[in-house]
Design an enzyme around this catalytic site. Sequence first.
Site, PDB file in Angstrom:
ATOM      1  N   ARG A 251      -9.423   0.601   9.352  1.00 12.59           N
ATOM      2  CA  ARG A 251      -8.799  -0.940   9.486  1.00 12.59           C
ATOM      3  C   ARG A 251      -9.937  -1.727  10.466  1.00 12.59           C
ATOM      4  O   ARG A 251      -9.619  -2.990  10.496  1.00 12.59           O
ATOM      5  CB  ARG A 251      -7.887  -0.635  10.822  1.00 12.59           C
ATOM      6  CG  ARG A 251      -6.480  -0.351  10.457  1.00 12.59           C
ATOM      7  CD  ARG A 251      -5.789  -1.333   9.510  1.00 12.59           C
ATOM      8  NE  ARG A 251      -4.471  -1.414   9.899  1.00 12.59           N
ATOM      9  CZ  ARG A 251      -3.439  -0.976   9.852  1.00 12.59           C
ATOM     10  NH1 ARG A 251      -3.348   0.068   8.888  1.00 12.59           N
ATOM     11  NH2 ARG A 251      -2.071  -1.560  10.267  1.00 12.59           N
TER      12      ARG A 251
ATOM     13  N   ARG B   7      12.023  -5.359   4.757  1.00 10.65           N
ATOM     14  CA  ARG B   7      11.367  -4.094   4.724  1.00 10.65           C
ATOM     15  C   ARG B   7      12.456  -3.261   5.775  1.00 10.65           C
ATOM     16  O   ARG B   7      12.471  -3.483   6.779  1.00 10.65           O
ATOM     17  CB  ARG B   7       9.966  -3.919   5.187  1.00 10.65           C
ATOM     18  CG  ARG B   7       9.649  -2.346   5.317  1.00 10.65           C
ATOM     19  CD  ARG B   7       8.216  -2.106   5.039  1.00 10.65           C
ATOM     20  NE  ARG B   7       7.496  -2.972   6.089  1.00 10.65           N
ATOM     21  CZ  ARG B   7       6.143  -2.738   6.179  1.00 10.65           C
ATOM     22  NH1 ARG B   7       5.511  -2.378   4.952  1.00 10.65           N
ATOM     23  NH2 ARG B   7       5.511  -3.445   7.120  1.00 10.65           N
TER      24      ARG B   7
ATOM     25  N   ARG C  24      -0.542  -8.729  13.763  1.00 15.27           N
ATOM     26  CA  ARG C  24      -0.679  -7.736  12.842  1.00 15.27           C
ATOM     27  C   ARG C  24      -1.568  -8.700  11.546  1.00 15.27           C
ATOM     28  O   ARG C  24      -2.463  -8.104  11.097  1.00 15.27           O
ATOM     29  CB  ARG C  24       0.382  -6.937  12.231  1.00 15.27           C
ATOM     30  CG  ARG C  24       0.865  -6.195  13.401  1.00 15.27           C
ATOM     31  CD  ARG C  24       2.162  -5.282  12.905  1.00 15.27           C
ATOM     32  NE  ARG C  24       2.177  -4.810  11.541  1.00 15.27           N
ATOM     33  CZ  ARG C  24       3.366  -4.431  10.908  1.00 15.27           C
ATOM     34  NH1 ARG C  24       4.485  -4.952  11.126  1.00 15.27           N
ATOM     35  NH2 ARG C  24       3.096  -3.774   9.851  1.00 15.27           N
TER      36      ARG C  24
ATOM     37  N   LYS D  57       0.709  -1.091  -0.066  1.00 13.59           N
ATOM     38  CA  LYS D  57       0.118   0.274  -0.083  1.00 13.59           C
ATOM     39  C   LYS D  57       0.963   1.255  -0.022  1.00 13.59           C
ATOM     40  O   LYS D  57       0.702   2.253  -0.671  1.00 13.59           O
ATOM     41  CB  LYS D  57      -1.029   0.008   1.273  1.00 13.59           C
ATOM     42  CG  LYS D  57      -1.764  -1.016   1.339  1.00 13.59           C
ATOM     43  CD  LYS D  57      -2.914  -0.921   2.444  1.00 13.59           C
ATOM     44  CE  LYS D  57      -2.110  -1.040   3.950  1.00 13.59           C
ATOM     45  NZ  LYS D  57      -1.399  -2.275   4.345  1.00 13.59           N
TER      46      LYS D  57
ATOM     47  N   ARG E  73      11.517  -1.520  11.050  1.00 17.36           N
ATOM     48  CA  ARG E  73      10.596  -1.015  11.970  1.00 17.36           C
ATOM     49  C   ARG E  73      10.341  -2.098  13.357  1.00 17.36           C
ATOM     50  O   ARG E  73      10.392  -3.158  12.972  1.00 17.36           O
ATOM     51  CB  ARG E  73       9.204  -1.118  11.411  1.00 17.36           C
ATOM     52  CG  ARG E  73       8.696   0.347  10.590  1.00 17.36           C
ATOM     53  CD  ARG E  73       7.531   0.344   9.784  1.00 17.36           C
ATOM     54  NE  ARG E  73       6.511  -0.341  10.483  1.00 17.36           N
ATOM     55  CZ  ARG E  73       5.379  -0.332   9.774  1.00 17.36           C
ATOM     56  NH1 ARG E  73       5.325   0.011   8.391  1.00 17.36           N
ATOM     57  NH2 ARG E  73       4.242  -0.889  10.459  1.00 17.36           N
TER      58      ARG E  73
HETATM   59  P1  AMP Z   1       0.646   0.370   9.371  1.00 15.62           P
HETATM   60  O1  AMP Z   1       2.075   1.300   9.234  1.00 15.62           O
HETATM   61  O2  AMP Z   1      -0.480   0.746   8.552  1.00 15.62           O
HETATM   62  O3  AMP Z   1       0.968  -1.047   9.167  1.00 15.62           O
HETATM   63  O4  AMP Z   1       0.367   0.649  10.837  1.00 15.62           O
HETATM   64  C1  AMP Z   1       1.524   0.165  11.780  1.00 15.62           C
HETATM   65  C2  AMP Z   1       0.610   0.123  13.372  1.00 15.62           C
HETATM   66  O5  AMP Z   1      -0.140   1.196  13.646  1.00 15.62           O
HETATM   67  C3  AMP Z   1      -0.647  -1.002  13.280  1.00 15.62           C
HETATM   68  O6  AMP Z   1      -0.206  -2.344  13.514  1.00 15.62           O
HETATM   69  C4  AMP Z   1      -1.713  -0.177  14.266  1.00 15.62           C
HETATM   70  O7  AMP Z   1      -0.872  -0.665  15.580  1.00 15.62           O
HETATM   71  C5  AMP Z   1      -1.404   1.206  14.073  1.00 15.62           C
HETATM   72  N1  AMP Z   1      -2.506   1.643  13.153  1.00 15.62           N
HETATM   73  C6  AMP Z   1      -2.221   2.084  11.906  1.00 15.62           C
HETATM   74  N2  AMP Z   1      -3.428   2.551  11.376  1.00 15.62           N
HETATM   75  C7  AMP Z   1      -4.416   2.375  12.250  1.00 15.62           C
HETATM   76  C8  AMP Z   1      -5.833   2.321  12.247  1.00 15.62           C
HETATM   77  N3  AMP Z   1      -6.384   2.774  11.048  1.00 15.62           N
HETATM   78  N4  AMP Z   1      -6.523   1.970  13.314  1.00 15.62           N
HETATM   79  C9  AMP Z   1      -5.886   1.647  14.278  1.00 15.62           C
HETATM   80  N5  AMP Z   1      -4.336   1.382  14.320  1.00 15.62           N
HETATM   81  C10 AMP Z   1      -3.542   1.840  13.359  1.00 15.62           C
END
Ligand code: AMP
Length: 218
Positions: free
Chosen positions: A88, A127, A175, A13, A164
């Site tokens: 999400r 990554r 996740r 994404k 990360r």
């Molecule tokens: P991402 O970079 O999108 O993989 O997000 C990393 C982490 O941020 C996720 O594993 C969640 O803990 C938190 N996170 C990101 N977007 C959301 C969302 N829309 N709702 C809740 N938690 C989020």
Amino acid sequence: MRIVLLGAPGSGKGTQSQRLIERFHIPQISTGDLLRAAVAHGTPLGLQAKEAMAAGRLVADEIVLGMIRERLGEPDTRDGFILDGFPRNIAQARALDEMLAQVDQPLETVVQMNVDYSELSRRIAGRRTCTDCGKVVNLLTSPPETLEHERCPKTGQSHRLYQRPDDNEATVAERLRVYEAQTRPLIDYYRDQGLLRSIDAEGDVAVVSARLEQALKG
Ligand code: AMP
């Protein structure tokens, strides 16, 4: 163009959003990036979000929705936006629909990016992010020998790469589990609204971009 990119962690994404920004000149809104910035700056929201992120769980809806409401109020979103990592869960999707209905700017397309489970894990393991410029690279497609020659636009030196903290094996498993349980139901939610398109998001980045553009054309 008001778009949601829907897909599991590692489905590309973020990478595809970068290409859409250049192509359509609309901003990417990544709740993951906004939350990581809040954590890095030690803001009160960041402090509240930190534990859930480290464990691979979702951060509370009210925190994420507050960030999104604020971000969508900024003028650069007037001609559209790419939502990456938001919504999400169904509650977030409903709240987003309400927010956008209030300004008469409903979503136009939701693209589901399909990648096999084993490929997701492989991609996440490779990554890395540059500490200085924030560029995200993958060691699978950009081996260290190639990256050595690339200059970081912030320092003029080689990128200083880190992984990360939530990309470790145990957190990634959580996740992916959270994605299946809470985010996957959005596929039906948007299909019912007639907004869903699905693409095969495996293979070369440029090939996936072409599929994505085709999906956006309808
Ligand atoms: P991402 O970079 O999108 O993989 O997000 C990393 C982490 O941020 C996720 O594993 C969640 O803990 C938190 N996170 C990101 N977007 C959301 C969302 N829309 N709702 C809740 N938690 C989020």
